[in-house]
Design a protein around this motif. Structure first.
Motif, PDB file in Angstrom:
ATOM      1  N   VAL A 260       0.954  -1.108   0.069  1.00  0.00           N
ATOM      2  CA  VAL A 260      -0.088  -0.038  -0.014  1.00  0.00           C
ATOM      3  C   VAL A 260       1.009   1.327   0.129  1.00  0.00           C
ATOM      4  CG1 VAL A 260      -1.853   1.240   1.427  1.00  0.00           C
ATOM      5  CG2 VAL A 260      -1.757  -1.293   1.365  1.00  0.00           C
ATOM      6  N   ASP A 261       0.645   2.237  -0.964  1.00  0.00           N
ATOM      7  CA  ASP A 261       1.520   3.256  -0.879  1.00  0.00           C
ATOM      8  C   ASP A 261       2.918   3.152  -0.927  1.00  0.00           C
ATOM      9  OD1 ASP A 261       1.959   6.135  -1.199  1.00  0.00           O
ATOM     10  OD2 ASP A 261       1.300   6.539   0.943  1.00  0.00           O
ATOM     11  N   ASN A 262       3.398   2.261  -1.479  1.00  0.00           N
ATOM     12  CA  ASN A 262       4.602   1.957  -1.564  1.00  0.00           C
ATOM     13  C   ASN A 262       5.413   1.228  -0.284  1.00  0.00           C
ATOM     14  OD1 ASN A 262       5.406   2.442  -4.556  1.00  0.00           O
ATOM     15  ND2 ASN A 262       5.355   4.374  -3.946  1.00  0.00           N
ATOM     16  N   VAL A 263       4.400   0.810   0.669  1.00  0.00           N
ATOM     17  CA  VAL A 263       4.760   0.306   1.796  1.00  0.00           C
ATOM     18  C   VAL A 263       4.645  -1.083   1.827  1.00  0.00           C
ATOM     19  CG1 VAL A 263       4.583   0.331   4.339  1.00  0.00           C
ATOM     20  CG2 VAL A 263       4.383   2.402   3.083  1.00  0.00           C
ATOM     21  N   LEU A 264       5.536  -2.038   2.141  1.00  0.00           N
ATOM     22  CA  LEU A 264       5.581  -3.558   2.221  1.00  0.00           C
ATOM     23  C   LEU A 264       4.791  -4.017   3.367  1.00  0.00           C
ATOM     24  CD1 LEU A 264       6.013  -6.651   1.180  1.00  0.00           C
ATOM     25  CD2 LEU A 264       8.217  -6.293   2.191  1.00  0.00           C
ATOM     26  N   LEU A 265       3.679  -4.476   3.358  1.00  0.00           N
ATOM     27  CA  LEU A 265       2.813  -5.281   4.495  1.00  0.00           C
ATOM     28  C   LEU A 265       3.048  -6.724   4.634  1.00  0.00           C
ATOM     29  CD1 LEU A 265      -0.442  -3.277   4.460  1.00  0.00           C
ATOM     30  CD2 LEU A 265       1.378  -2.350   5.295  1.00  0.00           C
ATOM     31  N   VAL A 266       3.722  -7.190   5.545  1.00  0.00           N
ATOM     32  CA  VAL A 266       3.991  -8.746   5.886  1.00  0.00           C
ATOM     33  C   VAL A 266       2.815  -9.081   6.923  1.00  0.00           C
ATOM     34  CG1 VAL A 266       5.521 -10.515   6.124  1.00  0.00           C
ATOM     35  CG2 VAL A 266       6.249  -8.373   5.218  1.00  0.00           C
ATOM     36  N   HIS A 267       1.913  -9.765   6.469  1.00  0.00           N
ATOM     37  CA  HIS A 267       0.696 -10.412   7.302  1.00  0.00           C
ATOM     38  C   HIS A 267       1.272 -11.469   7.743  1.00  0.00           C
ATOM     39  CE1 HIS A 267      -2.090  -7.783   5.530  1.00  0.00           C
ATOM     40  NE2 HIS A 267      -1.494  -7.919   4.213  1.00  0.00           N
TER      41      HIS A 267
END
Lengths: 497, 481
Positions: free
Chosen positions: B68-75
């Protein structure tokens, strides 16, 4: 011993400090004398000079209670008076002789007295305070003696005292010489000052930064800045450290002796030649000699070290403005000298806290110091940076206690007549100024024997003195030259019509 | 690709669910889950090569990623938290502490046609959403930021809750860097940055920390100006009606061009919708293309707004302002001159006159009329400072103010001489005359009358002339005019 033998030939120079409140009863006159130079003259001679001075002070006070005697011009001597503290007077006697070199300006001599006094106060506190601490006077004498003698040693060339003469007329003692900074360099400097400010935790430190012998920044009041600047230029800056040639016989002896017994050197060495009935010496308290030569050196951590205050002891000085005692730390990187003043409130555990502050400086400020040094030396025009071709000038700002002048090498190219005329002119201006306390605008142009123009302009606390040897034609040309100088280098401060 | 092996002879198996392709900041990465080592390896795809970029630790065997918005989210699905990484920087440290997912804007399964928002948020601010379970087995993660929830028949879209992220991050400097790179909610990021900047000053954080933070903001601004994402628009339409939020005490002294306010809007906006972002932030939120903060805004919304609370610690604030000025000067930027006025006020307040004169002579405080007037004002307690103000007026050729101030200080002759030289007639002639009359110097009065009658045409016909000429004669002086 050393001291006396090397003081310049007998009668030509005398300097004394005395207290009018002391020795008022017959038979106790000696109590008045706090300092006398040269030290080997008889008490009778000392008393006769002090008696004469005291008489004149008392007499002139009848007419002018606020500002008593300033100078006596006798046939063979000039007596220069300076009331250093209420009722504590310093008198300097210089011999007039036919030699043209012996042309002084009284105010320049008085500024010497002022300078040595304010330096003394900076290190030891006021004379009165020391007198009150020990009313017998031994304490103050044992402090004044080495201090003034060390100070005068700076003026000894060969075997003679070289007082400021007409050749130094384009110089002003008791002022600071500033380095002009570009805005970006100034911002870097201020940023460094901000870091230095907080090197002792929450208590704010003062700092003074010099580049070569020029002031870069200060957080002190003008008076304190002048004192610390003077001292730094005398003993701390790179030029001061490298000029080991300054020390002649006496000091060489002094330093070798002090290596043998550093605890009592000064008091004994000087005490032995001290003819005054001071009766100190065995007062046990070691007398610190802050102006001793060749006592500072750069340590491994870039801090300057000295054993003047004892082994591993950090010097302290007293600030005039706040009356607080502060520790003095000096740091040197290339030509940059930083003097950091740490309030004693921040130093609870003595040297332990000091080394903590030092650590903070190296930790937080060293990269900034590097940057500042680089920026400044890149923008520096060298020794002759403030030379303006065609002009020989002195610019004094009395408000900021700042002056700027043509470099000495360039002033030396002036003809003797021009310098004498300028000296004379300054003497006139000095007496004009002393006549009224109000700042006034003034403009004087005189023509010297060699057709040079000597010009003085004063406006609202700023002074400009100038010798023009080339603009020899008309007065109009000369004033035009001053005008364009004022516009270009003083942002129009001296522009008149 | 490498993979840690549990036993020497067992072959590593790479399933399709273990490889994720993502795009951040226009760069393509391939992320590969390594369950044996509990690492997420990352590889960057260049035009001609694939380079391993390092690995991130994982805390769950089930894993998915979103961008999202160039941010990496690691679930970390087992742990039901998200760890956020900003791959822009080399650091492999997460942006904040692990955060849970939170429902927002969900109106029941009957409205499943509409995509609801789902946000990353810290748990304490969560509203009652007990019906729904996060990280159900039936979830399908879709690239880049969608989640298909088959149980509830909804398609979720992931949003970043910047506030929650900044609340759970302790490193202010990297947080500011992170916020400055956010594009989707530029306005919120910007407001958060301003808030952080204010807070660290008010909390009296060490000057070095504040300096770093300011450097981040200034560099980001300078970069966005160069990149063209920040557009400085002088708004002419809303001048009369726009109030300034967080106004400084010297609000009345606006910049010379009138009360124009810098604002930033997306470049493709129709010009009619330009409004001050700080007034209409809700609508404008999406229009900001960059959270960059101009030096003027930093002055207005940070320095000016903390000034009142920091008066007692003006030394600290001055140190911070100095660093700010250094920072913008290094980037060759300019700032609202009111910051200089403020600096003078602060220095004078703490009686640091020596530094005040250094600041002025070294032009750290840039000369201007406002600055000069403040110097005169602060110089009421210190003559040296007042003179600095006078000198500045003269150097700026502000003849009228210079002459008036000189007369005020009692230097009426100097003032008149200056007026004569520069042919300034705008200063009331009575000022000179009254000053001379008050000082009881008839010679001066006569001289002034003479100069004024030469300087001002028709002066001899004015009543003033008659009054003072009369006074001169009454006192029976022999001075000729």
């Amino acid at each position: 011993m050393g001291m006396a033998s090397m003081s310049s030939g007998g009668e030509s120079f005398r300097l004394c400090v005395f207290d009018l409140r002391r020795g008022q009863n017959e038979g106790h006159e000696l109590d008045k004398i706090l300092f006398f130079y040269p030290p080997d003259v008889t008490f009778t001679t000392q008393l006769s000079l002090i008696g004469l001075s005291e008489g004149l002070i008392t007499f002139t006070r009848l007419f002018s209670p606020e500002a008593a005697c300033e100078v006596i011009e006798a046939e063979r001597h000039s007596h220069v008076f300076y009331e250093a503290e209420p009722d504590i007077w310093m008198v300097m006697v210089v011999e007039k002789n036919k030699e043209i070199e012996a042309t002084w300006r009284v105010d320049a001599l008085r500024r010497m007295l002022k300078e040595v006094h304010s330096l003394f106060v900076m290190f030891h506190g006021s004379i009165r305070a020391l007198l009150e601490k020990e009313p017998a006077g031994g304490l103050i004498r044992s402090h004044l003696y080495p201090f003034i003698t060390d100070y005068l040693n700076d003026f000894i060339v060969g075997k003679k005292l070289q007082l400021p003469c007409f050749r130094d007329t384009l110089r002003e003692r008791e002022t600071v010489q500033m380095l002009t900074l570009a805005r970006d360099a100034a911002l870097e400097v201020q940023s460094l000052v901000g870091v230095l400010d907080s090197c002792a935790g929450t208590v704010r430190c003062h700092s003074v930064i010099l580049f070569h012998d020029l002031l870069v920044s200060t957080t002190l009041s003008p008076d304190d800045t002048v004192d610390l600047f003077t001292f730094s230029v005398m003993r701390l800056t790179t030029t001061a450290l490298s000029s080991g040639t300054r020390s002649w016989s006496y000091l060489r002896k002094g330093s070798s002796l002090s290596q043998i017994s550093s605890r009592s050197t000064s008091a004994q060495l000087l005490g032995s030649s001290d003819p005054l009935p001071s009766g100190n010496g065995n007062d046990a308290c070691r007398v610190v000699r802050p102006l001793q030569h060749d006592k500072w050196s750069k340590g491994k951590d870039s801090f300057l070290v000295t054993d003047i205050w004892g082994k591993d002891a950090t010097p302290t000085i007293c600030l005039q403005q706040t009356q607080e005692r502060v520790y003095l730390l000096a740091y040197q990187y290339k030509s940059l000298t930083l003097v950091l003043l740490v309030p004693s409130a921040a130093i609870v555990n003595g040297e332990l806290d000091i080394s903590f502050v030092k650590h903070q400086v190296t930790e937080n400020a060293s990269t900034k110091i590097l940057k500042v040094e680089e920026k400044i030396s890149k923008g520096w025009g060298g020794e002759n940076a403030y030379h303006v071709s065609g002009y020989r000038y002195l610019l004094v700002d009395n408000d900021m206690e700042v002056s700027r002048a043509s470099p000495p090498g360039k002033v030396a190219t002036l003809a003797k007549e021009s310098l004498l005329a300028l000296n004379k002119l300054r003497e006139t201006v000095d007496s004009e100024k002393s006549r009224s306390s109000q700042e006034k605008d003034m403009e004087i142009c005189i023509r010297a024997k060699n057709n040079a123009w000597a010009i003085a302009r004063l406006t609202r606390g700023k002074e400009l003195y100038m010798a023009l040897e080339k603009a020899s034609e008309t007065l109009l040309d000369a004033t035009d030259s001053v005008q364009s100088f004022s516009n270009r280098y003083c942002s129009g401060a001296f522009s008149m019509d | 690709m490498t993979m840690a092996k549990s036993e020497s002879n067992s072959k590593p198996i790479l399933s399709s669910g273990d490889v994720h392709l993502i795009t951040v900041y226009g760069r393509i990465y391939c992320l590969q889950v390594d369950r044996e080592a509990m690492l997420l390896h990352s590889y960057r795809f260049y035009r001609d090569a694939v380079v391993q970029q390092g690995s991130l630790p994982i805390y769950s065997t089930k894993l998915s990623v979103s961008v999202v918005d160039n941010v990496l989210l690691v679930h970390q699905i087992d742990a039901k938290v998200v760890i956020i990484y900003d791959l822009f920087v080399d650091s492999r440290a997460p942006v904040s502490a692990p955060l849970p997912l939170l429902w927002r804007g969900y109106h029941g399964s009957d409205q499943s046609s509409q995509a609801a928002n789902k946000e990353n948020e810290s748990s304490e601010s969560s509203t009652s959403n007990e019906i729904l379970v996060t990280y159900e087995d039936a979830w399908t993660f879709l690239v880049p930021d969608l989640i298909l929830d088959q149980t509830n028949k909804v398609l979720w879209r992931i949003h970043l809750d910047l506030e929650a992220i900044s609340a759970s991050s302790s490193d202010r400097t990297s947080l500011l860097e992170f916020l400055q790179r956010r594009k989707l909610e530029a306005n919120k990021a910007k407001q958060l940055c301003l808030g952080i900047a204010r807070a660290i000053i008010l909390e009296r954080r060490p000057a070095s920390q504040v300096t770093q933070a300011i450097d981040v903001l200034v560099t980001a601004y300078s970069y966005s100006v160069k990149a063209g994402t920040y557009k400085d628009i002088k708004n002419e339409k809303t001048t009369a009606t726009t109030p300034t939020v967080g106004a400084s005490p010297d609000n009345e002294r606006q910049r010379p061009s009138g009360s124009t306010i810098d604002e930033e809007v997306e470049m493709n906006l129709p010009s009619g919708s330009e409004e001050n972002m700080f007034c209409a932030d809700e609508q404008q939120e999406s229009q900001l293309s960059s959270p960059a903060i101009s030096p003027d805004e930093l002055y207005k919304f940070v320095f000016a707004s903390v000034e009142e609370m920091m008066v007692e610690e003006s030394e600290y604030l001055v140190a911070i302002i100095t660093e700010f000025l250094r920072s913008i000067s290094a980037e060759k930027l300019k700032v609202d001159l009111n910051i200089y006025v403020m600096t003078i006020r602060l220095l004078a307040y703490s009686k640091r006159y020596a530094e005040l004169s250094l600041f002025t002579t070294n032009k750290i405080i840039e000369p201007s009329k406002e600055v000069a007037l403040q110097l005169l004002e602060s110089g009421r307690q210190n003559l040296r400072v007042r003179k600095l103000g006078l000198d500045m007026l003269r150097q700026l050729s502000l003849h009228h103010d210079y002459i008036s101030s000189l007369v005020q200080d009692g230097y009426y002759l100097e003032a008149l001489r200056y007026a004569q030289k520069h042919k300034v007639t705008s200063v009331r002639s009575s000022l000179f005359l009254e000053a001379a009359f008050a000082s009881n110097d008839l010679q001066h009065l006569a001289a002034i009358l003479r100069v004024l009658s030469e300087l001002i045409p028709g002066f001899k016909e004015t009543s003033e002339y008659y009054t003072f000429y009369g006074l001169l004669n009454e006192t029976g002086s022999s001075v000729a005019v």
